[in-house]
Design a protein around this motif. Structure first.
Motif, PDB file in Angstrom:
ATOM      1  N   SER A  47     -51.058 -70.867 -34.275  1.00 23.12           N
ATOM      2  CA  SER A  47     -51.730 -69.641 -34.709  1.00 23.12           C
ATOM      3  C   SER A  47     -53.211 -69.641 -34.345  1.00 23.12           C
ATOM      4  O   SER A  47     -53.828 -68.576 -34.247  1.00 23.12           O
ATOM      5  CB  SER A  47     -51.579 -69.463 -36.219  1.00 23.12           C
ATOM      6  OG  SER A  47     -52.218 -70.530 -36.898  1.00 23.12           O
ATOM      7  N   MET A  48     -53.787 -70.800 -34.125  1.00 27.78           N
ATOM      8  CA  MET A  48     -55.197 -70.893 -33.751  1.00 27.78           C
ATOM      9  C   MET A  48     -55.404 -70.752 -32.249  1.00 27.78           C
ATOM     10  O   MET A  48     -56.522 -70.807 -31.767  1.00 27.78           O
ATOM     11  CB  MET A  48     -55.776 -72.241 -34.213  1.00 27.78           C
ATOM     12  CG  MET A  48     -55.752 -72.434 -35.716  1.00 27.78           C
ATOM     13  SD  MET A  48     -56.728 -71.212 -36.602  1.00 27.78           S
ATOM     14  CE  MET A  48     -58.355 -71.642 -36.060  1.00 27.78           C
ATOM     15  N   ASN A  49     -54.342 -70.570 -31.499  1.00 22.94           N
ATOM     16  CA  ASN A  49     -54.391 -70.557 -30.037  1.00 22.94           C
ATOM     17  C   ASN A  49     -54.621 -69.137 -29.528  1.00 22.94           C
ATOM     18  O   ASN A  49     -53.705 -68.475 -29.064  1.00 22.94           O
ATOM     19  CB  ASN A  49     -53.075 -71.115 -29.488  1.00 22.94           C
ATOM     20  CG  ASN A  49     -53.280 -71.890 -28.229  1.00 22.94           C
ATOM     21  OD1 ASN A  49     -54.397 -72.226 -27.891  1.00 22.94           O
ATOM     22  ND2 ASN A  49     -52.196 -72.197 -27.547  1.00 22.94           N
ATOM     23  N   ASN A  50     -55.838 -68.655 -29.642  1.00 24.72           N
ATOM     24  CA  ASN A  50     -56.162 -67.334 -29.107  1.00 24.72           C
ATOM     25  C   ASN A  50     -57.588 -67.347 -28.572  1.00 24.72           C
ATOM     26  O   ASN A  50     -58.357 -68.265 -28.817  1.00 24.72           O
ATOM     27  CB  ASN A  50     -55.962 -66.235 -30.156  1.00 24.72           C
ATOM     28  CG  ASN A  50     -56.812 -66.437 -31.381  1.00 24.72           C
ATOM     29  OD1 ASN A  50     -57.998 -66.719 -31.290  1.00 24.72           O
ATOM     30  ND2 ASN A  50     -56.198 -66.297 -32.559  1.00 24.72           N
ATOM     31  N   TYR A  51     -57.945 -66.318 -27.812  1.00 23.89           N
ATOM     32  CA  TYR A  51     -59.244 -66.288 -27.147  1.00 23.89           C
ATOM     33  C   TYR A  51     -60.402 -66.193 -28.132  1.00 23.89           C
ATOM     34  O   TYR A  51     -61.462 -66.767 -27.902  1.00 23.89           O
ATOM     35  CB  TYR A  51     -59.294 -65.120 -26.166  1.00 23.89           C
ATOM     36  CG  TYR A  51     -58.418 -65.336 -24.966  1.00 23.89           C
ATOM     37  CD1 TYR A  51     -58.735 -66.289 -24.018  1.00 23.89           C
ATOM     38  CD2 TYR A  51     -57.259 -64.601 -24.790  1.00 23.89           C
ATOM     39  CE1 TYR A  51     -57.934 -66.508 -22.921  1.00 23.89           C
ATOM     40  CE2 TYR A  51     -56.456 -64.802 -23.694  1.00 23.89           C
ATOM     41  CZ  TYR A  51     -56.802 -65.757 -22.767  1.00 23.89           C
ATOM     42  OH  TYR A  51     -56.010 -65.965 -21.683  1.00 23.89           O
ATOM     43  N   TRP A  52     -60.213 -65.472 -29.217  1.00 23.61           N
ATOM     44  CA  TRP A  52     -61.285 -65.326 -30.204  1.00 23.61           C
ATOM     45  C   TRP A  52     -61.680 -66.684 -30.779  1.00 23.61           C
ATOM     46  O   TRP A  52     -62.858 -67.010 -30.850  1.00 23.61           O
ATOM     47  CB  TRP A  52     -60.831 -64.372 -31.305  1.00 23.61           C
ATOM     48  CG  TRP A  52     -61.903 -64.106 -32.321  1.00 23.61           C
ATOM     49  CD1 TRP A  52     -62.003 -64.650 -33.554  1.00 23.61           C
ATOM     50  CD2 TRP A  52     -63.021 -63.242 -32.168  1.00 23.61           C
ATOM     51  NE1 TRP A  52     -63.110 -64.180 -34.197  1.00 23.61           N
ATOM     52  CE2 TRP A  52     -63.761 -63.303 -33.352  1.00 23.61           C
ATOM     53  CE3 TRP A  52     -63.480 -62.421 -31.147  1.00 23.61           C
ATOM     54  CZ2 TRP A  52     -64.933 -62.584 -33.541  1.00 23.61           C
ATOM     55  CZ3 TRP A  52     -64.641 -61.702 -31.340  1.00 23.61           C
ATOM     56  CH2 TRP A  52     -65.351 -61.793 -32.529  1.00 23.61           C
ATOM     57  N   ASN A  53     -60.701 -67.474 -31.187  1.00 20.91           N
ATOM     58  CA  ASN A  53     -60.997 -68.785 -31.759  1.00 20.91           C
ATOM     59  C   ASN A  53     -61.565 -69.741 -30.711  1.00 20.91           C
ATOM     60  O   ASN A  53     -62.427 -70.555 -31.020  1.00 20.91           O
ATOM     61  CB  ASN A  53     -59.747 -69.381 -32.373  1.00 20.91           C
ATOM     62  CG  ASN A  53     -59.342 -68.661 -33.640  1.00 20.91           C
ATOM     63  OD1 ASN A  53     -60.156 -68.009 -34.265  1.00 20.91           O
ATOM     64  ND2 ASN A  53     -58.088 -68.780 -34.011  1.00 20.91           N
ATOM     65  N   MET A  54     -61.091 -69.634 -29.472  1.00 18.72           N
ATOM     66  CA  MET A  54     -61.638 -70.487 -28.417  1.00 18.72           C
ATOM     67  C   MET A  54     -63.092 -70.139 -28.123  1.00 18.72           C
ATOM     68  O   MET A  54     -63.930 -71.016 -27.918  1.00 18.72           O
ATOM     69  CB  MET A  54     -60.797 -70.366 -27.145  1.00 18.72           C
ATOM     70  CG  MET A  54     -59.478 -71.044 -27.249  1.00 18.72           C
ATOM     71  SD  MET A  54     -58.446 -71.026 -25.773  1.00 18.72           S
ATOM     72  CE  MET A  54     -59.209 -69.955 -24.651  1.00 18.72           C
ATOM     73  N   PHE A  55     -63.398 -68.848 -28.098  1.00 17.71           N
ATOM     74  CA  PHE A  55     -64.748 -68.412 -27.784  1.00 17.71           C
ATOM     75  C   PHE A  55     -65.732 -68.841 -28.870  1.00 17.71           C
ATOM     76  O   PHE A  55     -66.824 -69.313 -28.590  1.00 17.71           O
ATOM     77  CB  PHE A  55     -64.774 -66.894 -27.615  1.00 17.71           C
ATOM     78  CG  PHE A  55     -66.125 -66.372 -27.224  1.00 17.71           C
ATOM     79  CD1 PHE A  55     -66.597 -66.567 -25.932  1.00 17.71           C
ATOM     80  CD2 PHE A  55     -66.904 -65.690 -28.127  1.00 17.71           C
ATOM     81  CE1 PHE A  55     -67.844 -66.091 -25.577  1.00 17.71           C
ATOM     82  CE2 PHE A  55     -68.146 -65.215 -27.773  1.00 17.71           C
ATOM     83  CZ  PHE A  55     -68.614 -65.411 -26.481  1.00 17.71           C
ATOM     84  N   TRP A  56     -65.350 -68.688 -30.123  1.00 16.57           N
ATOM     85  CA  TRP A  56     -66.246 -69.018 -31.232  1.00 16.57           C
ATOM     86  C   TRP A  56     -66.090 -70.453 -31.716  1.00 16.57           C
ATOM     87  O   TRP A  56     -66.820 -70.872 -32.611  1.00 16.57           O
ATOM     88  CB  TRP A  56     -66.023 -68.046 -32.388  1.00 16.57           C
ATOM     89  CG  TRP A  56     -66.445 -66.668 -32.034  1.00 16.57           C
ATOM     90  CD1 TRP A  56     -65.638 -65.613 -31.787  1.00 16.57           C
ATOM     91  CD2 TRP A  56     -67.788 -66.191 -31.841  1.00 16.57           C
ATOM     92  NE1 TRP A  56     -66.382 -64.506 -31.449  1.00 16.57           N
ATOM     93  CE2 TRP A  56     -67.716 -64.843 -31.488  1.00 16.57           C
ATOM     94  CE3 TRP A  56     -69.033 -66.789 -31.938  1.00 16.57           C
ATOM     95  CZ2 TRP A  56     -68.839 -64.082 -31.223  1.00 16.57           C
ATOM     96  CZ3 TRP A  56     -70.153 -66.016 -31.681  1.00 16.57           C
ATOM     97  CH2 TRP A  56     -70.049 -64.689 -31.328  1.00 16.57           C
TER      98      TRP A  56
END
Length: 97
Positions: free
Chosen positions: A84-93
């Motif tokens: 669930s943490m595997n998305n662009y928003w979490n990677m960017f921030w």
């Protein structure tokens, strides 16, 4: 012209090194390991770790294959847990790191 070709070559080399690693990191767990593939991994590890001579310590080699298989299963379960943490928003921030 020569300088531009050099810079382009270095940039292309970096991309060729980075893109496969990046795509593997952002892939979801469903694309990394399909159902039933773990059984194939276990069989492959058993074949790779089995000694050519059956009298040369077969049990030790199979123990190593079992340990490697368990490490693979643990990694897959960890990937599913954090999917669930595997998305662009979490990677960017940097969230969830």
């Amino acid at each position: 012209m020569l300088c531009a070709r050099f810079i382009n070559g270095v940039g292309t080399g970096h991309l060729n090194a980075i893109v496969p690693v990046w795509s593997a990191e952002v892939a979801t767990h469903t694309t990394r390991v399909k159902a039933g593939r773990l059984h194939e991994a276990k069989e492959l590890l058993q074949r790779l770790r089995a000694p050519s001579d059956p009298l040369s310590g077969e049990k030790e080699e199979h123990k190593q294959a079992r340990e490697e298989y368990e490490a693979i299963v643990d990694a897959v379960q960890l990937g599913r847990k954090h999917a669930s943490m595997n998305n662009y928003w979490n990677m960017f921030w940097g969230k969830g790191a």
